[in-house]
Design a protein around this motif. Structure first.
Motif, PDB file in Angstrom:
ATOM      1  N   LYS A  90      48.091  -6.372 -18.644  1.00  0.00           N
ATOM      2  CA  LYS A  90      48.305  -6.353 -20.213  1.00  0.00           C
ATOM      3  C   LYS A  90      47.855  -6.530 -21.278  1.00  0.00           C
ATOM      4  N   PHE A  91      47.885  -5.721 -22.288  1.00  0.00           N
ATOM      5  CA  PHE A  91      47.111  -6.382 -23.678  1.00  0.00           C
ATOM      6  C   PHE A  91      47.662  -5.895 -24.691  1.00  0.00           C
ATOM      7  N   GLU A  92      47.942  -5.972 -25.895  1.00  0.00           N
ATOM      8  CA  GLU A  92      48.229  -5.389 -26.887  1.00  0.00           C
ATOM      9  C   GLU A  92      48.024  -5.106 -27.872  1.00  0.00           C
ATOM     10  N   ASN A  93      47.187  -5.061 -29.346  1.00  0.00           N
ATOM     11  CA  ASN A  93      46.515  -5.088 -30.420  1.00  0.00           C
ATOM     12  C   ASN A  93      47.802  -5.689 -30.938  1.00  0.00           C
ATOM     13  N   LEU A  94      47.938  -7.144 -31.747  1.00  0.00           N
ATOM     14  CA  LEU A  94      49.079  -7.740 -32.444  1.00  0.00           C
ATOM     15  C   LEU A  94      48.377  -7.129 -34.132  1.00  0.00           C
ATOM     16  N   GLY A  95      47.236  -6.863 -34.082  1.00  0.00           N
ATOM     17  CA  GLY A  95      46.772  -6.537 -35.936  1.00  0.00           C
ATOM     18  C   GLY A  95      46.684  -7.518 -36.777  1.00  0.00           C
ATOM     19  N   PRO A  96      46.446  -7.521 -37.582  1.00  0.00           N
ATOM     20  CA  PRO A  96      46.296  -5.945 -38.584  1.00  0.00           C
ATOM     21  C   PRO A  96      44.696  -6.118 -38.365  1.00  0.00           C
ATOM     22  N   GLY A  97      44.707  -4.346 -38.060  1.00  0.00           N
ATOM     23  CA  GLY A  97      43.407  -4.227 -38.374  1.00  0.00           C
ATOM     24  C   GLY A  97      42.899  -3.961 -36.516  1.00  0.00           C
ATOM     25  N   ARG A  98      41.688  -3.966 -35.868  1.00  0.00           N
ATOM     26  CA  ARG A  98      40.638  -3.248 -35.448  1.00  0.00           C
ATOM     27  C   ARG A  98      41.435  -4.740 -34.029  1.00  0.00           C
ATOM     28  N   LEU A  99      41.244  -4.318 -33.113  1.00  0.00           N
ATOM     29  CA  LEU A  99      41.278  -4.748 -31.681  1.00  0.00           C
ATOM     30  C   LEU A  99      39.919  -4.021 -30.699  1.00  0.00           C
ATOM     31  N   GLU A 100      38.982  -5.547 -30.623  1.00  0.00           N
ATOM     32  CA  GLU A 100      37.899  -4.619 -30.165  1.00  0.00           C
ATOM     33  C   GLU A 100      37.633  -6.017 -29.190  1.00  0.00           C
ATOM     34  N   THR A 101      37.255  -5.304 -27.309  1.00  0.00           N
ATOM     35  CA  THR A 101      37.165  -6.578 -26.768  1.00  0.00           C
ATOM     36  C   THR A 101      36.436  -5.561 -25.307  1.00  0.00           C
ATOM     37  N   THR A 102      35.463  -6.679 -24.909  1.00  0.00           N
ATOM     38  CA  THR A 102      34.596  -6.699 -23.856  1.00  0.00           C
ATOM     39  C   THR A 102      35.252  -7.077 -22.531  1.00  0.00           C
ATOM     40  N   ASP A 103      35.542  -6.196 -21.577  1.00  0.00           N
ATOM     41  CA  ASP A 103      36.641  -6.535 -20.363  1.00  0.00           C
ATOM     42  C   ASP A 103      35.263  -6.022 -19.176  1.00  0.00           C
ATOM     43  N   LEU A 104      34.734  -7.597 -18.548  1.00  0.00           N
ATOM     44  CA  LEU A 104      34.301  -7.417 -17.456  1.00  0.00           C
ATOM     45  C   LEU A 104      34.905  -7.929 -15.630  1.00  0.00           C
ATOM     46  N   HIS A 105      34.987  -6.647 -15.310  1.00  0.00           N
ATOM     47  CA  HIS A 105      35.208  -6.566 -13.863  1.00  0.00           C
ATOM     48  C   HIS A 105      33.474  -7.253 -12.826  1.00  0.00           C
ATOM     49  N   VAL A 106      34.212  -8.145 -11.919  1.00  0.00           N
ATOM     50  CA  VAL A 106      33.303  -8.404 -10.904  1.00  0.00           C
ATOM     51  C   VAL A 106      33.330  -7.173 -10.196  1.00  0.00           C
ATOM     52  N   ALA A 107      32.796  -6.003  -9.756  1.00  0.00           N
ATOM     53  CA  ALA A 107      32.477  -5.649  -9.271  1.00  0.00           C
ATOM     54  C   ALA A 107      31.985  -4.001  -9.503  1.00  0.00           C
ATOM     55  N   GLY A 108      30.916  -3.909  -8.712  1.00  0.00           N
ATOM     56  CA  GLY A 108      30.068  -1.892  -9.096  1.00  0.00           C
ATOM     57  C   GLY A 108      31.250  -0.912  -9.367  1.00  0.00           C
ATOM     58  N   ALA A 109      32.153  -1.404  -9.007  1.00  0.00           N
ATOM     59  CA  ALA A 109      33.351   0.079  -9.325  1.00  0.00           C
ATOM     60  C   ALA A 109      34.942  -0.527 -10.091  1.00  0.00           C
ATOM     61  N   PHE A 110      34.882   0.308 -10.822  1.00  0.00           N
ATOM     62  CA  PHE A 110      36.441  -0.169 -11.165  1.00  0.00           C
ATOM     63  C   PHE A 110      37.587   0.132 -10.158  1.00  0.00           C
ATOM     64  N   SER A 111      38.244  -0.697  -9.560  1.00  0.00           N
ATOM     65  CA  SER A 111      39.226  -0.573  -8.621  1.00  0.00           C
ATOM     66  C   SER A 111      40.789  -0.929  -9.423  1.00  0.00           C
ATOM     67  N   THR A 112      41.375  -0.145 -10.185  1.00  0.00           N
ATOM     68  CA  THR A 112      42.446  -0.375 -10.887  1.00  0.00           C
ATOM     69  C   THR A 112      44.135  -0.166 -10.112  1.00  0.00           C
ATOM     70  N   GLU A 113      45.223   0.004 -10.255  1.00  0.00           N
ATOM     71  CA  GLU A 113      46.410  -0.235  -9.379  1.00  0.00           C
ATOM     72  C   GLU A 113      47.708  -0.324 -11.132  1.00  0.00           C
ATOM     73  N   TRP A 114      47.505   1.374 -11.329  1.00  0.00           N
ATOM     74  CA  TRP A 114      48.311   1.069 -12.232  1.00  0.00           C
ATOM     75  C   TRP A 114      49.651   0.887 -11.896  1.00  0.00           C
ATOM     76  N   LEU A 115      50.832  -0.175 -12.933  1.00  0.00           N
ATOM     77  CA  LEU A 115      51.680  -0.391 -12.176  1.00  0.00           C
ATOM     78  C   LEU A 115      52.639  -0.182 -13.540  1.00  0.00           C
ATOM     79  N   GLU A 116      52.924   0.755 -14.268  1.00  0.00           N
ATOM     80  CA  GLU A 116      53.351   0.933 -15.470  1.00  0.00           C
ATOM     81  C   GLU A 116      52.708   2.267 -15.699  1.00  0.00           C
ATOM     82  N   GLU A 117      53.285   3.493 -16.349  1.00  0.00           N
ATOM     83  CA  GLU A 117      53.079   4.301 -16.928  1.00  0.00           C
ATOM     84  C   GLU A 117      53.360   4.314 -18.251  1.00  0.00           C
TER      85      GLU A 117
END
Length: 117
Positions: A90-117
């Motif tokens: 997981k990740f979180e913005n430390l600030g100050p200001g905006r966080l922008e990331t580009t996140d690359l998944h090596v798959a043609g479709a997302f496959s995500t298992e969420w472990l926290e709500e």
């Protein structure tokens, strides 16, 4: 030429003036999917999750705290973090200001298992 695709910003971006949205390449014959993530909220970011493939994060703007497995990693604009396949992260913005990331998944479709709500 067959196989060439031009995807317009309106097809993936959630807002016209912010780099935020998703692209799943499988529909275009590409084995890559991308999340363009943006938040101005300090502490903002996705909850703990994992994928059956590695995920590569390019930090475009701001400062961020990653949790990858049992490691904490601080990163900033210009750095890249790679989370291995099947490792919770997981990740979180430390600030100050905006966080922008580009996140690359090596798959043609997302496959995500969420472990926290």
């Amino acid at each position: 030429m067959a196989g060439i695709h031009l995807i317009e910003r309106e097809q993936w971006a959630e807002k016209p003036d912010v780099w935020q949205g998703e692209f799943q390449g499988g529909a275009y014959g590409a084995d890559v999917s991308v999340v363009f993530y943006t938040t101005d909220k300090i502490g903002g970011g996705p909850k703990l999750h994992r994928h059956p493939y590695p995920e590569t994060f390019i930090i475009r703007t701001g400062r961020v705290l990653f949790t990858v497995g049992d490691r904490k990693i601080e990163a900033e604009a210009g750095q890249i973090v790679v989370a291995p396949a099947n490792v919770p992260h997981k990740f979180e913005n430390l600030g100050p200001g905006r966080l922008e990331t580009t996140d690359l998944h090596v798959a043609g479709a997302f496959s995500t298992e969420w472990l926290e709500e």
